[in-house]
Every structure is written in structure tokens, then in C-alpha cells.
Design an enzyme around this catalytic site. Structure first.
Site, PDB file in Angstrom:
ATOM      1  N   ASP A 252      36.847  41.482  41.881  1.00  0.00           N
ATOM      2  CA  ASP A 252      37.626  41.764  40.664  1.00  0.00           C
ATOM      3  C   ASP A 252      39.117  41.541  40.925  1.00  0.00           C
ATOM      4  OD1 ASP A 252      35.251  42.806  39.236  1.00  0.00           O
ATOM      5  OD2 ASP A 252      35.354  44.343  40.777  1.00  0.00           O
ATOM      6  N   HIS A 280      33.230  49.096  39.340  1.00  0.00           N
ATOM      7  CA  HIS A 280      32.938  47.663  39.247  1.00  0.00           C
ATOM      8  C   HIS A 280      32.031  47.464  38.036  1.00  0.00           C
ATOM      9  CE1 HIS A 280      32.076  43.539  40.258  1.00  0.00           C
ATOM     10  NE2 HIS A 280      30.787  43.799  40.261  1.00  0.00           N
TER      11      HIS A 280
END
Ligand SMILES: NC(=O)C1=CN([C@@H]2O[C@H](COP(=O)(O)OP(=O)(O)OC[C@H]3O[C@@H](n4cnc5c(N)ncnc54)[C@H](OP(=O)(O)O)[C@@H]3O)[C@@H](O)[C@H]2O)C=CC1
Ligand SMILES: O=C([O-])CC(=O)C(=O)O
Length: 441
Positions: A252, A280
Site C-alpha cells: 500500500d 490492509h
């Protein structure tokens, strides 16, 4: 099946038909898969071993000391040979071998990652490694194929490859555990079911790490939902410091850096101080307030603040889903690269003034995030495998509101797996929207 000791190599090359040197123990329950490969045992005598000496310009030469083959149980093919590292030390200053476990080792991410690990790209060109690959009955043939490809790659730093299906054997003495294997969410499967099924995997692996791994093992959980899986894992491993467990949010971070670089028209190495806060999942918060481009606050370089709050944030949150739409499967290569980045950030000192994101245990955090969660936050490392939270990152109202949403989601996930963390009876009240994996949008 009794321990099957196969041929005693007497050739000048170790690269024989790997099956001729396969050694397995009955504990692995692999006999059905491999029985056809086994050759009759060679005569052995007690207190002897096979070793292999290597000189710089010569292939390792198999030698037999006192006639007894090695007793290591799950080693694969050429990696069953013991090399005479002392001879090599005269020409190379290699560090002490480290043991690295990888679960889901026959899967897509591992197929990229293992070769990076073996090449030295992660732990450095002077760090020999042993790979301990965890698979299952369903993947054991594939795992053998992976081991064959590792053999054929002739990586000098790769000293051992062991494959197995029992985490209590595979995790023995490991210093790093990269836990990738997890059931993908199928059509119609409830999120709560996924949490439960994968939670069982990570509870079991946590117990195994607790029992047999190095007491200071560092654990990186990749299999989704990775934050809550990491929490389950650490709760089942009370002898290992909770601080040693990470959930992978580096992908990410990398995605966020890429989007900012693209918008600012700079190369992505100019983007620093990128924090991913939280889970996440699609509630993650890519922090453009504290990130920098060429050392300047992002908001000074990118003046389109609406884009930062909406376009940028959503593009990072949903990048995994978009990739699945295009590619037909979830990110594997870039995930492997981000695992490399995540580990390198722990084994090399963080550049002055910068930080990296990783999902870590929240106890003692300075941001008021509820304790007892695994939450992505900004960290720094001295390069010793450990890290410290960065303590003085500014959080404005925009960030606070979004961070709270991700925190609430993780608390809900935690309630769903209470039966796996030893915290009572599970109660699952997950909403359908706020509990997406990046790949589910
Ligand atoms: N944190 C992150 O940034 C990211 C996380 N991921 C996650 O990583 C994980 C692995 O992805 P990837 O390597 O692409 O997946 P693959 O499907 O290629 O491999 C997954 C492996 O998981 C294992 N597995 C464990 N339990 C089950 C089960 N019940 N059913 C089926 N397979 C199972 C299988 O290995 P075996 O049979 O040997 O157990 C399989 O090889 C997924 O959970 C994915 O969502 C993916 C991208 C990014
Ligand atoms: O949901 C998935 O499996 C994929 C994923 O995590 C991502 O791409 O970030």
C-alpha cells in the site's frame, strides 16, 4: 515409513537427478507423494556424514565422512548435501546462515519472492540462507517443483531448501517467518467465514512458531486479512515478543508513493515519509499530510487537495481490486517486491528523517489507537531487525476521522476472532462495505 536415506553422492557434481538424493522422514507424511522417487538406502555406519567441499572454480565435491548420510529430515535434492563452508570462508566473508520459513510457498507471491530471497536481494550478498518451505498435501507436488527450480538456479547463497507440511517441523529454529499461505475468499463466502478459516491457519502457525522457532523470530503476515491474521498469530505465540509480528502494508505504501509521483510528475524515489495508517483493506488511510515530495510537504507540491482527499486516497485503497480486474488475479510480483522492501527496511537503517509503514502491535502507541490491534503505522529501524514507532507525526481532523474508521473495522474483525485469540466468545458484526480486502472491490 522409516527414514529414507538415499544415494551417497560420489560425483564431482552435485547436480544429479534430485530425486536420487531426496531424504524424507515419516513425520512429513509425504511417503505417498515421493515413494516412487526413492532408491534403496546405501550402507551407512554410525557417526558419519556426507559433506561437500567447494572451491571457487569447482563445483561442490560430495564427500562422505565415515559413511553416514546427514540426518536432516525435509531437505530437498542438492540442498541435502552438506558443504564445507570452512573452505569457502577462506575466500568469502559470509555471515552465519539464517533460516527463513515461507508458507504458501507454492503460491503466486512466493514464486516471485523465493528467488529474490535466494539471490541475496533481501538479506544481502554476504548472507547465506536456508529456506524452509511450508505447503500442504494439496500443494506438495508443486512445492517440489519450486524446490527443483531453486536447485536449477544455482544461487550461491542458498544453502538449504527444506519442504514440509508440518509447521512444527518447518518452523524449527527459523529467524524469519513470512506467512503467505491463506485461503482466498470465494464467491458467496462471508467475510466472517474467511476470518475464521484463515484465522485457524494463523492460530496453528502461531502455536508452532511459539514452540519451535527462534525466540526472536520476526514474523511477516501477508495472507489476508493480514492485520487480523497477524493478531491471531501473535496471540498464539506468547513466548515471542508481540513487537516481532508485522502485517504487510508495504504494498500500500508503494502504491501510494507511485500515485503521488505520477501526479507530481516526479520519479517515485522523490516521495518519502509515506504512512499507511490502519488495516490492509479499503479503510486504510494513505497519509498525504505528512508525506513529502523532494523534501517538501505533498500539499505544497500537489495543490489539488480535492484530488488528494478523494482521488488519491481511493486509488490506493482500491488499487488491488483494479489490478484484479485487469490482470485476473491478485498482485503477486509487486507484493513480493513489497515483502522485500518490508524486510529490507528492518535489516538496513532507515534513512535520516524518513520512515516506512508496517502493521504492528498497537500496545504503547502514541496516537491513541486502541491497544491490542495490529495497525499500520510509521516506523524507523536501526537495521537490526527491530523498529521503533515514529512518535511525532501530525494527525489532523481529516486523518483522525479516517484512522478511527479503520480502527473500528479492526476492532470488529478482532471481535470475530475472539475464539482464536483466547479472548472469549466470538461475536461477528462486520458490515459488508467497510470490510473489503483491496482485491475485493
Ligand atoms: N498483504 C498484502 O499486501 C497482500 C496480501 N495478499 C494475500 O496473500 C495471500 C496469498 O496470495 P497468492 O500467493 O497470490 O495466492 P495463491 O492462491 O497463489 O497461493 C496461496 C496459497 O495459500 C495456501 N492455502 C492455505 N490454505 C488454503 C486453503 N484453505 N485453500 C486454498 N489455498 C490455501 C495454498 O498453499 P498450500 O496448499 O501450500 O497451503 C496456496 O498455494 C492471499 O491471502 C492474498 O489475499 C495478496 C496480495 C497483497
Ligand atoms: O485482496 C487481495 O488478495 C489482494 C490484496 O490484498 C492487494 O492487492 O492489496
Amino acid at each position: 515409513m522409516a527414514m529414507a536415506e538415499l544415494s551417497t553422492p560420489k560425483t564431482t557434481s552435485p547436480f544429479l537427478n534430485s530425486s536420487s538424493r531426496l531424504r524424507l522422514s515419516s513425520k512429513l507424511h509425504l511417503s505417498d507423494h515421493f515413494r516412487h522417487l526413492l532408491l534403496p538406502p546405501l550402507p551407512t555406519t554410525p557417526n558419519s556424514k556426507i559433506s561437500c567441499s567447494v572451491s571457487q572454480n569447482q563445483a561442490p565435491v560430495a564427500v562422505q565422512e565415515n559413511g553416514l548420510a546427514k540426518t536432516r529430515k525435509e531437505c530437498y535434492g542438492v540442498f541435502c548435501l552438506t558443504y564445507d563452508l570452512k573452505a569457502e570462508e577462506q575466500t568469502k566473508s559470509w555471515k552465519k546462515l539464517i533460516n527463513i520459513a515461507v508458507s504458501g510457498a507454492a503460491g503466486m507471491i512466493s514464486n516471485h519472492l523465493l528467488f529474490k530471497l535466494a539471490s541475496g536481494a533481501v538479506f544481502g550478498p554476504d548472507q547465506p540462507i536456508a529456506l524452509k518451505l511450508l505447503g500442504s498435501e494439496r500443494s506438495i507436488q508443486a512445492l517440489e517443483g519450486v524446490a527443483m527450480e531453486l536447485e536449477d538456479s544455482l544461487f550461491p547463497l542458498l544453502r538449504e531448501v527444506d519442504i514440509g507440511t508440518d509447521p512444527y517441523e518447518v518452523f524449527q529454529d527459523v529467524e524469519w517467518a513470512i506467512l503467505i499461505g491463506a485461503k482466498p475468499r470465494g464467491p458467496g463466502m462471508e467475510r466472517a467465514d474467511l476470518l475464521d478459516i484463515n484465522g485457524q491457519i494463523f492460530a496453528e502457525q502461531g502455536k508452532a512458531l511459539n514452540k519451535v522457532a527462534s525466540p526472536d523470530v520476526k514474523v511477516l503476515v501477508v495472507g489476508n486479512p493480514c492485520n487480523t491474521n497477524a493478531l491471531i498469530c501473535l496471540k498464539n505465540a506468547p513466548n515471542i515478543p508481540a513487537k516481532n509480528f508485522h502485517a504487510l502494508t508495504r504494498l500500500d505504501e508503494n502504491r501510494a508513493k507511485c500515485q503521488l509521483a505520477l501526479k507530481a510528475g516526479v520519479f517515485y524515489d522523490k516521495v518519502s515519509n509515506m504512512t499507511i495508517w490502519g488495516n490492509h483493506s479499503t479503510t486504510q488511510v494513505p497519509d498525504f499530510l505528512n508525506a513529502r515530495i523532494n523534501g517538501l510537504p505533498v500539499k505544497e507540491v500537489i495543490t489539488d487537495h480535492k484530488w488528494l482527499e478523494e482521488g488519491f486516497t481511493e486509488s490506493v485503497q482500491k488499487r488491488g481490486g483494479l489490478l484484479i480486474q485487469k490482470w485476473g488475479r491478485s498482485s503477486a510480483a509487486s507484493t513480493a517486491v513489497s515483502i522485500v522492501d518490508a524486510i529490507k527496511s528492518l535489516v538496513t537503517p532507515t534513512p535520516e528523517g524518513d520512515w516506512f509503514s508496517t502493521g504492528v502491535y498497537t500496545d504503547g502507541n502514541p496516537y491513541g489507537i486502541e491497544e491490542g490491534l495490529v495497525f499500520s503505522m510509521p516506523c524507523r529501524s536501526k537495521g537490526d531487525g527491530d523498529y521503533e514507532l515514529v512518535k511525532d507525526v501530525e494527525i489532523d481532523d481529516y486523518l483522525r476521522k479516517r484512522i478511527a474508521k479503520s480502527e473500528a473495522e479492526l476492532l470488529a474483525e478482532k471481535r470475530c476472532v475472539a475464539h482464536l485469540t483466547g479472548e472469549g466468545i466470538a461475536y461477528c458484526d462486520l458490515g459488508p462495505v467497510d470490510t473489503m480486502l483491496p482485491g475485493e472491490v
